[in-house]
Design a protein around this motif. Structure first.
Motif, PDB file in Angstrom:
ATOM      1  N   SER A 419       0.804  -1.229   0.000  1.00 35.82           N
ATOM      2  CA  SER A 419       0.000   0.000   0.000  1.00 35.82           C
ATOM      3  C   SER A 419       0.835   1.276   0.000  1.00 35.82           C
ATOM      4  N   VAL A 420       2.130   1.207   0.303  1.00 38.83           N
ATOM      5  CA  VAL A 420       2.960   2.422   0.319  1.00 38.83           C
ATOM      6  C   VAL A 420       3.801   2.560  -0.941  1.00 38.83           C
ATOM      7  N   LEU A 421       3.652   1.650  -1.889  1.00 42.16           N
ATOM      8  CA  LEU A 421       4.428   1.733  -3.126  1.00 42.16           C
ATOM      9  C   LEU A 421       3.897   2.853  -4.019  1.00 42.16           C
ATOM     10  N   PRO A 422       4.754   3.448  -4.846  1.00 45.61           N
ATOM     11  CA  PRO A 422       4.303   4.513  -5.751  1.00 45.61           C
ATOM     12  C   PRO A 422       3.426   3.956  -6.864  1.00 45.61           C
ATOM     13  N   ASN A 423       2.630   4.829  -7.470  1.00 44.80           N
ATOM     14  CA  ASN A 423       1.803   4.439  -8.605  1.00 44.80           C
ATOM     15  C   ASN A 423       2.676   4.098  -9.802  1.00 44.80           C
ATOM     16  N   PRO A 424       2.213   3.185 -10.668  1.00 46.46           N
ATOM     17  CA  PRO A 424       3.004   2.835 -11.854  1.00 46.46           C
ATOM     18  C   PRO A 424       3.317   4.041 -12.737  1.00 46.46           C
ATOM     19  N   GLU A 425       2.421   5.042 -12.750  1.00 55.71           N
ATOM     20  CA  GLU A 425       2.670   6.227 -13.567  1.00 55.71           C
ATOM     21  C   GLU A 425       3.874   7.010 -13.059  1.00 55.71           C
ATOM     22  N   ASP A 426       4.109   6.966 -11.751  1.00 50.55           N
ATOM     23  CA  ASP A 426       5.230   7.701 -11.171  1.00 50.55           C
ATOM     24  C   ASP A 426       6.510   6.872 -11.121  1.00 50.55           C
ATOM     25  N   PHE A 427       6.371   5.548 -11.001  1.00 48.40           N
ATOM     26  CA  PHE A 427       7.545   4.667 -10.901  1.00 48.40           C
ATOM     27  C   PHE A 427       7.186   3.372 -11.623  1.00 48.40           C
ATOM     28  N   PRO A 428       7.402   3.322 -12.939  1.00 45.79           N
ATOM     29  CA  PRO A 428       6.865   2.227 -13.744  1.00 45.79           C
ATOM     30  C   PRO A 428       7.671   0.936 -13.708  1.00 45.79           C
ATOM     31  N   TYR A 429       8.409   0.702 -12.643  1.00 46.32           N
ATOM     32  CA  TYR A 429       9.231  -0.494 -12.547  1.00 46.32           C
ATOM     33  C   TYR A 429       8.436  -1.664 -11.966  1.00 46.32           C
ATOM     34  N   THR A 430       8.779  -2.874 -12.389  1.00 46.72           N
ATOM     35  CA  THR A 430       8.365  -4.088 -11.701  1.00 46.72           C
ATOM     36  C   THR A 430       9.365  -4.318 -10.570  1.00 46.72           C
ATOM     37  N   SER A 458      16.670   1.603  -0.130  1.00 49.01           N
ATOM     38  CA  SER A 458      18.019   1.451  -0.676  1.00 49.01           C
ATOM     39  C   SER A 458      17.997   1.443  -2.198  1.00 49.01           C
ATOM     40  N   ALA A 459      16.942   0.838  -2.783  1.00 52.12           N
ATOM     41  CA  ALA A 459      16.836   0.743  -4.241  1.00 52.12           C
ATOM     42  C   ALA A 459      16.326   2.028  -4.882  1.00 52.12           C
ATOM     43  N   GLY A 460      15.960   3.023  -4.073  1.00 53.31           N
ATOM     44  CA  GLY A 460      15.457   4.280  -4.632  1.00 53.31           C
ATOM     45  C   GLY A 460      13.994   4.249  -4.995  1.00 53.31           C
ATOM     46  N   VAL A 461      13.235   3.294  -4.445  1.00 55.86           N
ATOM     47  CA  VAL A 461      11.793   3.243  -4.692  1.00 55.86           C
ATOM     48  C   VAL A 461      11.123   4.310  -3.811  1.00 55.86           C
ATOM     49  N   PRO A 462      10.430   5.267  -4.397  1.00 56.06           N
ATOM     50  CA  PRO A 462       9.853   6.371  -3.605  1.00 56.06           C
ATOM     51  C   PRO A 462       8.583   5.957  -2.864  1.00 56.06           C
ATOM     52  N   ILE A 463       8.739   5.160  -1.801  1.00 55.89           N
ATOM     53  CA  ILE A 463       7.577   4.743  -1.008  1.00 55.89           C
ATOM     54  C   ILE A 463       7.003   5.957  -0.280  1.00 55.89           C
ATOM     55  N   SER A 464       5.702   5.921  -0.014  1.00 59.73           N
ATOM     56  CA  SER A 464       5.045   7.070   0.618  1.00 59.73           C
ATOM     57  C   SER A 464       5.359   7.163   2.101  1.00 59.73           C
ATOM     58  N   ASN A 465       5.536   6.009   2.762  1.00 57.08           N
ATOM     59  CA  ASN A 465       5.847   5.977   4.185  1.00 57.08           C
ATOM     60  C   ASN A 465       6.564   4.677   4.500  1.00 57.08           C
ATOM     61  N   PRO A 466       7.507   4.676   5.440  1.00 54.34           N
ATOM     62  CA  PRO A 466       8.130   3.412   5.847  1.00 54.34           C
ATOM     63  C   PRO A 466       7.153   2.563   6.651  1.00 54.34           C
ATOM     64  N   VAL A 467       7.281   1.231   6.518  1.00 50.91           N
ATOM     65  CA  VAL A 467       6.406   0.276   7.199  1.00 50.91           C
ATOM     66  C   VAL A 467       7.250  -0.588   8.131  1.00 50.91           C
ATOM     67  N   ALA A 468       6.757  -0.800   9.334  1.00 51.25           N
ATOM     68  CA  ALA A 468       7.397  -1.698  10.298  1.00 51.25           C
ATOM     69  C   ALA A 468       6.356  -2.669  10.821  1.00 51.25           C
ATOM     70  N   GLY A 469       6.816  -3.799  11.359  1.00 48.82           N
ATOM     71  CA  GLY A 469       5.894  -4.796  11.888  1.00 48.82           C
ATOM     72  C   GLY A 469       6.377  -5.355  13.207  1.00 48.82           C
ATOM     73  N   GLN A 506       3.429   5.151  10.476  1.00 55.62           N
ATOM     74  CA  GLN A 506       3.103   6.035  11.592  1.00 55.62           C
ATOM     75  C   GLN A 506       1.637   6.469  11.545  1.00 55.62           C
ATOM     76  N   ASN A 507       0.989   6.318  10.368  1.00 61.54           N
ATOM     77  CA  ASN A 507      -0.397   6.770  10.211  1.00 61.54           C
ATOM     78  C   ASN A 507      -1.427   5.701  10.522  1.00 61.54           C
ATOM     79  N   GLY A 508      -1.058   4.431  10.382  1.00 63.30           N
ATOM     80  CA  GLY A 508      -2.048   3.397  10.618  1.00 63.30           C
ATOM     81  C   GLY A 508      -1.590   2.030  10.164  1.00 63.30           C
ATOM     82  N   VAL A 509      -2.510   1.064  10.231  1.00 62.04           N
ATOM     83  CA  VAL A 509      -2.230  -0.346   9.971  1.00 62.04           C
ATOM     84  C   VAL A 509      -2.300  -0.628   8.473  1.00 62.04           C
TER      85      VAL A 509
END
Length: 747
Positions: A419-430, A458-469, A506-509
């Motif tokens: 859910s935190v991955l960028p849209n394909p239009e912004d980052f069209p990588y598999t 590390s790979a430069g993927v522009p995620i919207s927020n970091p996720v921890a578990g 930090q925003n939610g589950v």
């Protein structure tokens, strides 16, 4: 032969009708039923067999199959018959298994198999939850001592409303995909994924789902009451004498061994106490007798397991923990990124004695995974693979490929991060993430979530927020005492009552999974767990951000450079060319790889940016439309007395009139230009008949240059060229002058 009468119950739930039938099909099974929701139909059957001598575990097997014929389809590929179960089937089998397993009595070791087969699918609602209810029902109709009922429901959240049994279309727009199993009073299993759902809202969702699960339990009880199945007699192994002896003689010694520092050292200390107790307590039979040997080897193994469980639970209830931590304390964390060369992204995440090595690979759209099943085929552009080799827990055994547990943990981590991955239009990588568990002592799936976040950054993927578990455990006693513990270790998971995993930002589950070894937990425990998990998650995120504050600004130099544009679908053929000639020529000349979707999306990939940009320019040139006022690089295709035709786009040319060819007077156009000459020209007009008018003179004026020889004055400064003489003053050709003189003499 006629079909026997069947018994049916049904109830309106959500927008459809849930129904269960029994008595007509699969009558040789020990328990069977057909469950459905509207036009979804799932056959569920169960069988059982006596336990094997010396068996000290419950061998429950759950299988789920989706024949694509249920949706009126043929299997894809060369073979037109389904083979081994796919990922979706394995994950659904786990969903069936996890809530029903704790509802068998302790000490019941008979073989039990539950099978669910999808017979019809309406293409709207996923039949997996229908199968979960059918499995619980057929167990209640069988002789096995299953403690039912057990209802299961999927819940969506669309336009601010909770939706039970949502359709596939509704799930695409839903902020939540939650599956909850429960009995009449409590929750037994949770698995859900969300778009950063706040904890209070997630708690409300679980409680709402429990309400629908209770309605399904009532429906099952209605059917069971009509059938009144006979249940088998079951007496657990009487290990109380052995258990009492262990508690009396070895409790303190074993408790001290269980608090030894380090997993391996702890296991060795506990094994030493076990061998000592076995040598002193086990009595081998000396003669055959009908009386059970209450201190025989079989009784010792079962009794010792109960003894270990009691010791571990007592340690937790005393708030000491096996490694001396507090009940809410997280084990020490170490994070690092870019730990491997050449790969596109890498990270190492360690929490206590659990260690995950992450590798990230970036690819193009051709690397996407195609997924087919009962519903429409689709592509996955994000994949997370979880590997759990035997050496991670110090074992020596064959490693024969991916197991069900690995598929389940990988899916949990994948959907928690998705859910935190960028849209394909912004980052069209598999994107592919691999998690190799190098060490394990509890909660390796949540370590994978944390490590995957670091690897993506590390790979430069522009995620919207970091996720921890984080994983929260529970010990709940029959006298009402209970305690929740943060970041459980292996023994705390094995001998405790709960493994409640919560992943999020930090925003939610973003991901949640509950597995129980007891017959349900209350809403107070769920609320406490969500609160405790959030506190731990925020602390872990701070530690992760100290190692990687933000995604890398650029992707690895070893990753493909991927550019994207969108063209008119009608011009796809122009780019491909006859027999693929045009697109192959572009790829050969630039070294780039080009992929074109049916909607006109063009992906250009290359190992370097320059090649990708060159290929993209060529595609844009092929598909561009003529724009008035734009300057083009043109090529002369033909020359006429009145001007030159110049190709400015593939297959599209325009006329540059002789007066627009130069800022000088062109006396002989044939001498001025010829086919193949290259000019920069500007589009000055496109008429009603779509004819293009070009001007080279306008480009020269904009550039501030001229065709006149160097040093020669401008046209208006040269008298001999400033004004053309009158026709009578012009120098005549001899033949014209002779004709004119003859005419004058005649007159």
């Amino acid at each position: 032969m006629g079909i026997e009468l069947k018994t049916r119950v049904e109830k309106q739930i959500g927008s459809g009708t849930f129904w269960i039938e029994t008595g007509a099909w699969a009558k040789q099974a020990h328990g069977s039923c057909v469950a459905g929701y509207n036009d979804n139909v799932v056959l569920c059957a169960t069988t059982t067999a006596p336990s094997k001598p010396g068996q000290d575990f419950f061998p429950l097997t759950c299988d789920y199959r989706e024949r694509v014929a249920a949706a009126g389809k043929f299997p894809g590929g060369f073979l037109k018959r389904e083979g081994r179960p796919g990922l979706k089937e394995i994950l659904t089998a786990r969903l069936i298994d996890r809530p029903i397993r704790p509802l068998f009595p302790k000490g019941f070791y008979n073989d039990v198999q539950v099978f669910a087969n999808v017979l019809a699918c309406d293409g709207q609602v996923d039949p997996d939850v229908v199968a979960m209810n059918g499995a619980a029902t057929c167990l209640q109709l069988s002789p096995v001592p299953f403690i039912g009922p057990l209802g299961a429901v999927r819940l969506g959240y669309v336009d601010g409303e909770f939706v039970p049994f949502p359709t596939i279309e509704q799930l695409e727009n839903s902020e939540l995909d939650l599956v909850v199993s429960g009995n009449m009073d409590s929750v037994l299993m949770i698995e859900g994924f969300a778009r950063e759902f706040p904890e209070p809202k997630m708690f409300e969702a679980v409680m709402t789902a429990q309400k629908y699960a209770r309605e399904l339990c009532e429906l099952q009880l209605e059917l069971v009451e009509k059938i009144k199945p006979e249940k088998m007699e079951f007496e657990p192994l009487n290990v109380k004498p052995m258990y009492d002896a262990l508690m009396e003689k070895y409790y303190d010694e074993f408790r001290a061994a269980k608090k030894t520092e380090g997993k391996i050292a702890r296991a060795q200390a506990c094994d030493a106490v076990k061998e000592k107790a076995k040598a002193e307590l086990v009595v081998e039979p000396t003669e055959e007798t009908d009386e059970p040997n209450l201190f025989g080897p079989d009784y010792f193994e079962v009794g010792f397991n109960d003894f270990v469980e009691r010791v571990v639970r007592d340690i937790i209830l005393s708030k000491e923990r096996l490694d001396g931590r507090g009940v809410k304390e997280v084990r020490p964390i170490e994070c690092a990124i870019d730990v491997l060369p050449r790969v596109h992204g890498s990270a190492l995440f360690q929490r206590g004695e659990t260690q995950a090595l992450i590798t990230v690979t970036l690819g193009t759209s051709k690397d996407e995974q195609r997924v087919e099943g009962l519903f429409d085929e689709y592509s996955k552009r994000f994949m997370l693979d979880y590997n759990f080799p035997p050496y991670s827990v110090g074992e020596c055994k064959p490693y024969r490929g991916t197991g069900r547990r690995e598929y389940g943990h990988g899916n949990l981590a994948e959907r928690s991060v998705k859910s935190v991955l960028p849209n394909p239009e912004d980052f069209p990588y598999t994107i592919r993430v691999i998690s190799d568990i190098l060490e394990s002592n509890g909660s390796s799936s949540m370590a994978t979530v944390c490590g995957a976040t670091l690897g993506l950054m590390s790979a430069g993927v522009p995620i919207s927020n970091p996720v921890a578990g984080i994983s929260i455990g529970l010990v709940k006693e029959e006298d009402g005492r209970w305690i929740t513990i943060t970041d459980i270790m292996g023994d705390e998971d094995h001998y405790g009552d709960m493994d409640f995993k919560v992943a999020g930002t930090q925003n939610g589950v973003t991901g949640i999974q509950l597995d129980l070894k007891t017959n349900g937990i209350s809403k107070e425990i769920i609320a406490q767990t969500l609160k405790q998990a959030r506190e731990a998650r925020i602390g872990i995120l701070r530690k992760m951000l100290s190692a990687a504050p933000r995604p890398a600004e650029e992707i690895s130099k070893y990753a493909p450079r991927l550019l994207r544009t969108v063209i008119d679908p009608d011009k796809i053929g122009l780019v491909i060319g006859p027999g693929g000639k045009t697109i192959r020529a572009i790829q050969d000349s630039t070294g780039a790889s080009i992929e074109i979707d049916n909607d006109g999306t063009v992906n250009v990939a290359s190992v370097d940016q320059e090649s990708a940009e060159a290929a993209l320019r060529e595609i844009e040139r092929l598909t561009a439309t003529v724009e008035i006022g734009k300057v083009y690089d043109g090529v002369v295709t033909s020359v006429q007395n009145f001007g030159a035709f110049i190709e400015i786009l593939p297959g599209r040319d325009g006329l540059c009139h002789i007066s627009e060819l130069s800022d000088e007077y062109v006396e002989n156009i044939q001498a001025f230009c010829k086919p193949g000459d290259k000019f920069e020209v500007k589009v000055i007009a496109v008429d009603d008949q779509n004819r293009v008018k070009l001007s080279r003179r306008a480009v020269l004026k904009e550039r501030g240059i001229s065709d006149r020889p160097e040093g020669e004055p401008e046209l208006e400064e040269r008298p001999e060229r400033q004004e053309r003489p009158e026709r009578s003053e012009r120098r005549e050709r001899p033949e014209r002058r002779e004709r004119r003189e003859r005419r004058e003499r005649f007159e």
